[in-house]
Design an enzyme around this catalytic site. Structure first.
Site, PDB file in Angstrom:
ATOM      1  N   MET A 167     -32.691   4.039  -5.416  1.00 52.86           N
ATOM      2  CA  MET A 167     -33.269   2.739  -5.755  1.00 52.86           C
ATOM      3  C   MET A 167     -34.624   2.467  -5.136  1.00 52.86           C
ATOM      4  O   MET A 167     -35.208   1.416  -5.369  1.00 52.86           O
ATOM      5  CB  MET A 167     -32.312   1.625  -5.307  1.00 52.86           C
ATOM      6  CG  MET A 167     -30.956   1.641  -5.976  1.00 52.86           C
ATOM      7  SD  MET A 167     -31.066   1.666  -7.776  1.00 52.86           S
ATOM      8  CE  MET A 167     -31.998   0.182  -8.064  1.00 52.86           C
ATOM      9  N   MET A 335     -31.929   5.648 -12.723  1.00 46.21           N
ATOM     10  CA  MET A 335     -32.505   6.795 -12.035  1.00 46.21           C
ATOM     11  C   MET A 335     -33.531   7.567 -12.859  1.00 46.21           C
ATOM     12  O   MET A 335     -34.398   8.225 -12.298  1.00 46.21           O
ATOM     13  CB  MET A 335     -31.399   7.749 -11.594  1.00 46.21           C
ATOM     14  CG  MET A 335     -30.283   7.093 -10.811  1.00 46.21           C
ATOM     15  SD  MET A 335     -30.845   5.837  -9.672  1.00 46.21           S
ATOM     16  CE  MET A 335     -29.342   4.937  -9.412  1.00 46.21           C
ATOM     17  N   GLY A 372     -26.940   1.926  -8.591  1.00 43.68           N
ATOM     18  CA  GLY A 372     -25.929   2.971  -8.665  1.00 43.68           C
ATOM     19  C   GLY A 372     -24.773   2.810  -7.708  1.00 43.68           C
ATOM     20  O   GLY A 372     -23.693   3.344  -7.936  1.00 43.68           O
TER      21      GLY A 372
END
Length: 749
Positions: A167, A335, A372
């Site tokens: 992130m 991502m 995530g």
């Protein structure tokens, strides 16, 4: 895949509906001795609320929380969560390495050894000879204790965590554009959006409950458009009205070209730009709108299409849909955008689209990065547990911020070091170089998850490096490298707070006692603090004690959630910060007058980007630059990796669930039929994939979902390490590695 779009929508909805319609007993129907404990899913950053069913002191089921944002739905991984608690790989007692083998030890033996080795290193080599590597899976209270213990107690900024791997570029994008981290929108925006721009995000497999919500929106409002930018035709692209496949790493050109079209065709909001936007290049926001128009002139759709290997007319269509007047547009990414050497720039370019069209801060219009891990936002990003941060928006490098935290933490002025510590990859490079002698790894698996992992596995095996791993499972590809393994309590066995992608903080209540001899990470860290003579800094008896201190730390910052008392969190089904008072309902949309408590009621406009000194967000001029390592004559194919719906992270939990393993056990290499034909391989054959860093053998799956000259490998398989191949080049701003792109050669094995 050969199923039709309709079949796919039906199967996706059915899969997500499974948990909600599972026939589990409701509280009112529960038999004697049963109870249902309010909690949150352990997996991705969606933060689905759920209830844990407990009978005779054991977890027997979970069911979705209908009063939470997920409206009772859970994905298959969440539905199967109870299995992880009794997995054969649960770590149930401490272990110490003796004669090359991990053997059972008592807690006192293990903690005495850890404290002794840390003390020895600090005395001989100084505080920067030790490090803490944390996780977006840890609870907020755990991460806070570690951050305070190492930065204010041991006095080292060698504190980082695995959100750096997933992130960091999203953080860099938010901070450089708006001055503050974290999304400004909320999940409810999905229900209002007319256009979805999904960039580098396989939402269907990685965030299935949010994908289901997008599908529901599309079903209720048939005119809703879904645009997917992804080199692969993922399951998410199956619902796309427009899928733009492109050469990996060229989406910066596409996003600039979309902005070009928006400007050329008048699909911009000049009033919004006039009141809320400034323009910048490099690191300075000192450019004009005219400068920006001149910059965009080099990114015509035709030019971008030539760079990216896509169709110019598709770029024009995407821009027109996104910019259509009167329509709400929502972007989402993960991502595919972040794990790049130009990840921050790519994030900036998505924000640009919203800022020049004014599609921001209204229901359905927002740039929204998906997360995530369950607490990457709350515990690590917000809590400031990275090497350059202090809690709640404060910076290590800012003297005023350090003094403020020293006062709040009750330590002498000058305690906090002014130089940021190493980022994740840099930290492991310092271990490789022998500069860091002791590392404490909590709740994560860097022995599998780091890029170019072969290099760092060797580093962790140095004889002069002492590796401590606190983990709920063993063996993992990291515990197998440890000198000491500390058994950590898992998910339902402890209490704490998670903060998900939409700034929703939620309390996970303890449902059952810890398994075996395991202990909550919070307790283990406080024990270590006492053994290091730093118990006065971490005197906490319960996680509630920690939370109460955190409420004093966040107060007065733009994160202010001091109105979220423990008791309020026990009653609520999540609250979105800011929430500065006990009667504040929480904030759905930041920066918006009437919703965000930090926008004055007399502010003359509907929005105020108060994170920046001039209250204006920055539209950055970010030129196209390719990946660090594009294919070449020696390594002619693109290599990329990603998740599949059955598995999560490095599989330490999902690979303990028999249904998930049966559904997708072994990582495979997905190859386009043309590439497979050149190699003479078919599905089920094996190939050896090699990069300049390492190689691994995978079974082949021949599929046209993979773009020609691109090989895609699943990331969950601990027996086939995809990260032996990936590159550890970093984004210079976020320090996030470029997991998503490198050059490889593929040979028939």
């Amino acid at each position: 895949m050969s199923i039709s779009r309709r079949e796919f929508l039906e199967s996706a909805a059915a899969a997500s509906a499974l948990a909600a319609l599972s026939g589990l007993p409701r509280p009112a129907q529960a038999a004697g001795g049963e109870k249902w404990v309010k909690s949150v899913c352990r997996y991705c950053g969606t933060g689905c609320g759920l209830y844990i069913g407990v009978r005779d002191g054991k977890v027997f089921a979970v069911k979705g929380d209908k009063e939470n944002h997920n409206q009772g739905f859970l994905c298959l991984k969440g539905f199967l969560l109870p299995q992880i608690l009794t997995a054969p790989t649960r770590c149930l007692y401490p272990m110490i390495r003796k004669d090359g083998k991990l053997v059972r030890a008592t807690w006192d033996e293990a903690m005495s050894l850890v404290a002794a080795r840390f003390k020895e290193a600090i005395e001989k080599y100084g505080p920067d000879s030790v490090a803490f590597y944390g996780s977006g899976q840890g609870l907020t209270e755990e991460t806070y204790v570690a951050n305070k213990l190492f930065k204010a107690g041991i006095r080292t900024n060698n504190v980082d965590g695995n959100p750096r791997l997933c992130m960091a570029s999203a953080v860099g994008g938010y901070v450089t554009t708006y001055g503050k981290d974290e999304p400004m929108g909320c999940y409810e925006d999905i229900d209002h959006a007319d256009v979805f721009l999904l960039v580098g995000s396989n939402t269907a497999e990685c965030h299935p409950i949010l994908f289901q919500r997008i599908v529901r929106r599309k079903e209720k409002a048939p005119g809703t458009k879904v645009i997917v930018l992804d080199p692969r035709r993922t399951p998410t692209a199956r619902i796309a009205d427009l899928h733009i496949s492109f050469k990996p790493g060229t989406d910066l050109a596409i996003l600039n070209a979309m902005a070009y079209v928006l400007v050329q065709e008048g699909l911009i909001d000049e009033e919004f730009i006039k009141n809320h936007v400034t323009f910048g290049e490099g690191t300075e926001a000192n450019k004009s709108f005219e400068d920006y128009k001149a910059f965009l002139a080099q990114y015509t759709p035709e030019k971008a299409a030539e760079i990216a290997g896509c169709k110019a007319e598709d770029i024009v269509t995407a821009a027109r849909w996104f910019g259509e007047k009167g329509k709400a547009s929502m972007s989402m990414w993960t991502m595919g955008l972040n794990q790049r050497t130009k990840g921050v720039w790519a994030n900036n370019l998505v924000h640009n689209l919203h800022l020049i069209t004014g599609k921001i801060g209204t229901p359905g219009s927002t740039p929204f990065s998906l997360t995530g891990q369950p607490n990457a936002c709350g515990g690590v990003r917000d809590g400031g547990a990275l090497s350059h941060l202090l809690p709640y928006g404060r910076l290590i490098a800012n003297e005023a911020h350090r003094k403020e935290m020293e006062k709040l933490w009750g330590v002498p002025e000058g305690t906090l070091k002014p130089k940021p510590g190493p980022s994740t990859v840099e930290m492991f490079q310092k271990i490789e170089a022998g500069e860091i002698k002791c590392v404490y790894i909590m709740c994560t698996n860097p022995g599998q998850s780091l890029p170019n992992v072969g290099r760092y596995r060797k580093a962790l095996q140095r004889e002069d490096v002492f590796v401590v791993v606190a983990e709920a499972f063993h063996p993992t590809r990291t515990t197998e490298l440890a000198d000491v393994v500390l058994p950590a309590a898992a998910w339902a066995e402890k209490e704490g707070v998670y903060g998900c992608s939409e700034r929703r903080y939620q309390l996970l209540e303890q449902a059952i006692p810890p398994s075996g001899e395991s202990r909550p990470d919070f307790e283990i860290l406080c024990d270590l603090g006492r053994r290091l003579g730093l118990g006065h800094l971490v005197p906490f008896k319960t996680p509630t004690d920690v939370w109460n201190e955190i409420l004093t730390i966040c107060k007065g910052t733009v994160y202010d959630f001091s109105g979220m008392t423990r008791e309020r969190l026990r009653q609520a089904h999540g609250i979105l910060w800011p929430a500065p008072t006990a009667d504040h309902p929480g904030t759905k949309r930041r920066y918006v007058k009437g919703e965000d408590p930090f926008v004055p009621a007399d502010w003359p406009h509907r929005i105020k980007f108060y994170g920046r000194p001039d209250s204006r967000a920055v539209v950055w001029m970010r030129p196209f630059k390719g990946p660090e390592e594009a294919p070449d004559a020696d390594y002619p194919m693109y290599y990329t990796t990603g998740r599949v719906i059955e598995h999560w992270h490095t599989g330490t939990m999902t690979r303990t669930c028999k249904e998930l393993v049966h559904a997708n056990a072994e990582a495979v290499a997905e190859m386009h039929p043309a590439d497979a034909a050149k190699l003479g391989v078919k599905t089920g054959d094996k190939v050896k994939i090699s990069s300049r860093r390492g190689s691994e053998v995978f079974k082949v799956k021949v599929t046209d979902t993979s773009r020609e000259n691109l090989v895609f490998v699943h990331m969950h398989d601990d027996q086939h390490l995809c990260n032996l191949i990936t590159i550890d080049a970093l984004d210079p701003i976020s320090k996030q590695p470029e997991f998503k792109i490198c050059g490889v050669k593929v040979d028939k094995a």
